[in-house]
Design an enzyme around this catalytic site. Structure first.
Site, mmCIF file in Angstrom:
data_model
loop_
_atom_site.group_PDB
_atom_site.id
_atom_site.type_symbol
_atom_site.label_atom_id
_atom_site.label_comp_id
_atom_site.label_asym_id
_atom_site.label_seq_id
_atom_site.Cartn_x
_atom_site.Cartn_y
_atom_site.Cartn_z
ATOM 1 N N ILE A 71 8.126 -1.585 1.501
ATOM 2 C CA ILE A 71 9.061 -2.473 2.199
ATOM 3 C C ILE A 71 8.223 -3.296 3.163
ATOM 4 C CG2 ILE A 71 9.681 -0.559 3.775
ATOM 5 C CD1 ILE A 71 12.330 -2.157 4.274
ATOM 6 N N ALA A 72 8.420 -4.594 3.158
ATOM 7 C CA ALA A 72 7.634 -5.454 4.061
ATOM 8 C C ALA A 72 8.336 -6.785 4.262
ATOM 9 C CB ALA A 72 6.237 -5.695 3.488
ATOM 10 N N GLU A 105 6.157 7.353 1.626
ATOM 11 C CA GLU A 105 4.983 7.662 2.450
ATOM 12 C C GLU A 105 4.822 6.567 3.481
ATOM 13 O OE1 GLU A 105 3.994 7.459 -1.033
ATOM 14 O OE2 GLU A 105 4.254 9.607 -1.409
ATOM 15 N N ASN A 110 2.289 4.038 12.030
ATOM 16 C CA ASN A 110 3.201 2.901 11.835
ATOM 17 C C ASN A 110 4.518 3.140 12.578
ATOM 18 O OD1 ASN A 110 4.620 0.687 10.960
ATOM 19 N ND2 ASN A 110 3.973 0.869 8.821
ATOM 20 N N TYR A 117 12.771 4.398 9.654
ATOM 21 C CA TYR A 117 13.078 5.474 8.699
ATOM 22 C C TYR A 117 13.872 6.598 9.374
ATOM 23 C CZ TYR A 117 9.469 3.086 5.931
ATOM 24 O OH TYR A 117 8.737 2.154 5.246
HETATM 25 C C1 LIG Z 1 8.435 -1.987 8.944
HETATM 26 C C2 LIG Z 1 9.233 -3.280 8.825
HETATM 27 C C3 LIG Z 1 9.713 -3.463 7.380
HETATM 28 C C4 LIG Z 1 10.461 -3.161 9.750
HETATM 29 O O1 LIG Z 1 11.281 -4.294 9.584
HETATM 30 P P1 LIG Z 1 11.875 -5.093 10.842
HETATM 31 O O2 LIG Z 1 12.795 -6.133 10.318
HETATM 32 O O3 LIG Z 1 10.756 -5.529 11.712
HETATM 33 O O4 LIG Z 1 12.705 -3.947 11.571
HETATM 34 P P2 LIG Z 1 14.170 -4.104 12.203
HETATM 35 O O5 LIG Z 1 14.199 -5.322 13.068
HETATM 36 O O6 LIG Z 1 15.179 -3.999 11.118
HETATM 37 O O7 LIG Z 1 14.208 -2.827 13.125
HETATM 38 C C5 LIG Z 1 14.741 -1.576 12.691
HETATM 39 C C6 LIG Z 1 14.552 -0.562 13.806
HETATM 40 O O8 LIG Z 1 13.160 -0.274 13.959
HETATM 41 C C7 LIG Z 1 12.711 -0.641 15.267
HETATM 42 N N1 LIG Z 1 11.396 -1.264 15.137
HETATM 43 C C8 LIG Z 1 11.003 -2.180 14.219
HETATM 44 N N2 LIG Z 1 9.723 -2.528 14.425
HETATM 45 C C9 LIG Z 1 9.307 -1.821 15.502
HETATM 46 C C10 LIG Z 1 8.068 -1.728 16.200
HETATM 47 N N3 LIG Z 1 7.005 -2.466 15.827
HETATM 48 N N4 LIG Z 1 7.991 -0.877 17.256
HETATM 49 C C11 LIG Z 1 9.052 -0.144 17.627
HETATM 50 N N5 LIG Z 1 10.267 -0.172 16.997
HETATM 51 C C12 LIG Z 1 10.381 -1.009 15.957
HETATM 52 C C13 LIG Z 1 13.736 -1.623 15.791
HETATM 53 O O9 LIG Z 1 13.788 -1.634 17.200
HETATM 54 C C14 LIG Z 1 15.015 -1.078 15.173
HETATM 55 O O10 LIG Z 1 15.471 0.055 15.853
HETATM 56 P P3 LIG Z 1 16.721 -0.021 16.887
HETATM 57 O O11 LIG Z 1 17.872 -0.566 16.112
HETATM 58 O O12 LIG Z 1 16.868 1.413 17.299
HETATM 59 O O13 LIG Z 1 16.278 -0.933 18.002
HETATM 60 C C15 LIG Z 1 8.392 -4.524 9.259
HETATM 61 O O14 LIG Z 1 7.940 -4.337 10.578
HETATM 62 C C16 LIG Z 1 7.189 -4.821 8.377
HETATM 63 O O15 LIG Z 1 7.281 -5.558 7.401
HETATM 64 N N6 LIG Z 1 6.013 -4.239 8.724
HETATM 65 C C17 LIG Z 1 4.772 -4.470 7.969
HETATM 66 C C18 LIG Z 1 4.810 -3.751 6.636
HETATM 67 C C19 LIG Z 1 5.007 -2.257 6.801
HETATM 68 O O16 LIG Z 1 4.387 -1.614 7.643
HETATM 69 N N7 LIG Z 1 5.883 -1.684 5.943
HETATM 70 C C20 LIG Z 1 6.143 -0.251 5.923
HETATM 71 C C21 LIG Z 1 5.248 0.416 4.948
HETATM 72 S S1 LIG Z 1 5.569 2.152 4.827
#
Ligand SMILES: CC(C)(COP(=O)(O)OP(=O)(O)OC[C@H]1O[C@@H](n2cnc3c(N)ncnc32)[C@H](O)[C@@H]1OP(=O)(O)O)[C@@H](O)C(=O)NCCC(=O)NCCS
Length: 160
Positions: A71-72, A105, A110, A117
């Site tokens: 997921i990204a 995983e 992260n 999750y």
């Molecule tokens: C991981 C990822 C998909 C999350 O998507 P996102 O759109 O940024 O997340 P959301 O805005 O939907 O946030 C969902 C929850 O996670 C929290 N969250 C998201 N990113 C965060 C961060 N960097 N630090 C702390 N909390 C975080 C949000 O606060 C929210 O929680 P809340 O409702 O309790 O406040 C995105 O950051 C991403 O693409 N990361 C790079 C790729 C990656 O690491 N993928 C996972 C591989 S396992």
């Protein structure tokens, strides 16, 4: 922004998200193979008004189990709730399709992904030593059983 099922034509857009998000991205060829195999895989994309792929999420189906492959989101779309939306759409489609347990995983560092999750009901099952490279790092193996999934409750029912 919309979330919709991925099509084979989305491979390049998904690849662009991959290269922006990971030190060891999937190749365009690997992504194309995934999308060409809808009997075993489920992929959803987040697309903006002009059709740009802003993010994606996918899983493999094995009997009644799901395995999240990735997921990204592109940087500019993060921290706006879209990652949660994408993951919910994917997981709810998997429950609907007969999955009862979904695994993934994640790098132990992260924090953002781990927060997401846990929020949706995942728990850590085990640690895989040095699972990742560039940089080398352990992975948490997590799963979410259907009965532990945190559905969005109807806010209008707050007083009940
Ligand atoms: C991981 C990822 C998909 C999350 O998507 P996102 O759109 O940024 O997340 P959301 O805005 O939907 O946030 C969902 C929850 O996670 C929290 N969250 C998201 N990113 C965060 C961060 N960097 N630090 C702390 N909390 C975080 C949000 O606060 C929210 O929680 P809340 O409702 O309790 O406040 C995105 O950051 C991403 O693409 N990361 C790079 C790729 C990656 O690491 N993928 C996972 C591989 S396992």
């Amino acid at each position: 922004m919309i979330v919709r099922k991925a099509e084979e034509a989305d491979a390049q857009g998904i690849f662009d998200v991959e290269t922006e998000s990971f030190s060891v991205p999937w190749s365009l060829q690997a992504i194309t193979r995934e999308l060409a195999n809808p009997n075993l895989t489920m992929y959803y994309v987040l697309a903006d008004e002009d059709g740009t792929i802003a993010g994606y999420a996918g899983l493999w189906r094995v009997l009644d189990e799901g395995q999240i492959t990735n997921i990204a989101l592109k940087q500019q779309y993060r921290r706006q709730g879209y990652g949660e939306l994408l993951l919910r759409v994917l997981m709810e489609a998997a429950w609907e399709d007969g999955c009862s347990d979904i695994f993934l995983e994640v790098r132990v560092s992260n924090i953002g992904a781990l927060h997401l999750y846990r929020k949706l009901g995942y728990q850590v099952l085990s640690v895989r030593k040095n699972y990742y490279s560039e940089p080398e790092e352990d992975a948490y193996v997590m799963d979410c059983k259907k009965e532990n999934y945190q559905w969005i409750t109807n806010s209008y029912k707050k007083d009940e």
